[in-house]
Design a protein around this motif. Sequence first.
Motif, short mmCIF file in Angstrom:
data_model
loop_
_atom_site.label_atom_id
_atom_site.label_comp_id
_atom_site.label_asym_id
_atom_site.label_seq_id
_atom_site.Cartn_x
_atom_site.Cartn_y
_atom_site.Cartn_z
N TRP A 190 0.68 5.09 2.09
CA TRP A 190 -0.72 5.76 2.05
C TRP A 190 -1.28 4.98 0.78
CZ3 TRP A 190 -3.20 7.71 5.35
CH2 TRP A 190 -4.40 8.38 5.44
N PRO A 191 -2.68 4.69 0.85
CA PRO A 191 -3.32 3.86 -0.32
C PRO A 191 -3.38 4.87 -1.60
CG PRO A 191 -4.62 4.26 1.60
CD PRO A 191 -3.39 4.99 1.92
N PHE A 195 -4.57 -7.60 6.96
CA PHE A 195 -3.38 -7.72 8.10
C PHE A 195 -4.30 -8.54 9.25
CE2 PHE A 195 -1.17 -6.17 11.76
CZ PHE A 195 -0.10 -6.94 11.79
N GLY A 196 -3.89 -9.65 9.79
CA GLY A 196 -4.45 -10.34 10.76
C GLY A 196 -5.61 -11.27 10.34
N ASP A 219 -6.75 -2.00 1.51
CA ASP A 219 -5.31 -2.74 1.63
C ASP A 219 -5.37 -4.16 1.46
OD1 ASP A 219 -2.69 -2.93 2.68
OD2 ASP A 219 -3.05 -2.92 4.80
N VAL A 220 -5.29 -4.62 0.37
CA VAL A 220 -5.64 -5.99 -0.12
C VAL A 220 -4.53 -6.97 0.55
CG1 VAL A 220 -5.76 -7.65 -1.67
CG2 VAL A 220 -6.97 -5.67 -1.97
N SER A 221 -3.39 -6.42 0.53
CA SER A 221 -1.96 -7.19 1.05
C SER A 221 -1.85 -7.24 2.50
CB SER A 221 -0.85 -6.67 0.39
OG SER A 221 -0.55 -5.55 0.57
N GLY A 222 -2.50 -5.88 3.13
CA GLY A 222 -2.12 -5.81 4.45
C GLY A 222 -0.93 -5.00 4.74
N ASP A 223 0.06 -4.83 3.58
CA ASP A 223 1.17 -4.03 3.68
C ASP A 223 1.25 -2.72 4.42
OD1 ASP A 223 2.55 -6.19 2.56
OD2 ASP A 223 2.47 -5.33 0.61
#
Length: 154
Positions: free
Chosen positions: A9-10, A71-72, A102-106
């Motif tokens: 979760w963020p 992500f994407g 979600d900067v990294s896309g994780d």
Amino acid sequence: MDSPAPLLWPAPSDFVHGEPVPPPAQWTRPGVVMTFNLECPGCVSRGIPFLKRLNAEFGERAEVLALHTSFGHRLLEREDVEPTLIRFAQNFARLPFPVALDVSGDLARAWHTEGTPHTLAFAAGGELLRSVYGSQENAQTRLWYLLEEQVQFR
């Protein structure tokens, strides 16, 4: 039987618009989380307006959250994304619900999303009810009816 691992979760600091929202396992009402990206035409033209309609219809009876993810999409530094995202949420789209980053896309990857927009619908208490990729009318209709059903039984 093993219980599922807690949903990533963020962090509170990743909420860039609105108040931080606890993870779905702590929700007392059903809700939806949509992953999106400002460079995704379907997200901006259909996904975000759909979330606004859900929020207008279900208001305090449901949680609504948007998660901007790389992500994407292009991986950009937080300082390159956050100011634009805040302006979009506050001034352009005037979003009435929280937005996290979600900067990294994780997070989107851990949630097994297929791209953007991708919406996860949860029951109160955190059970994942549906995972829907896309923002076309049939996807929106399925999510609308599911959320409507969930709020009626609360």
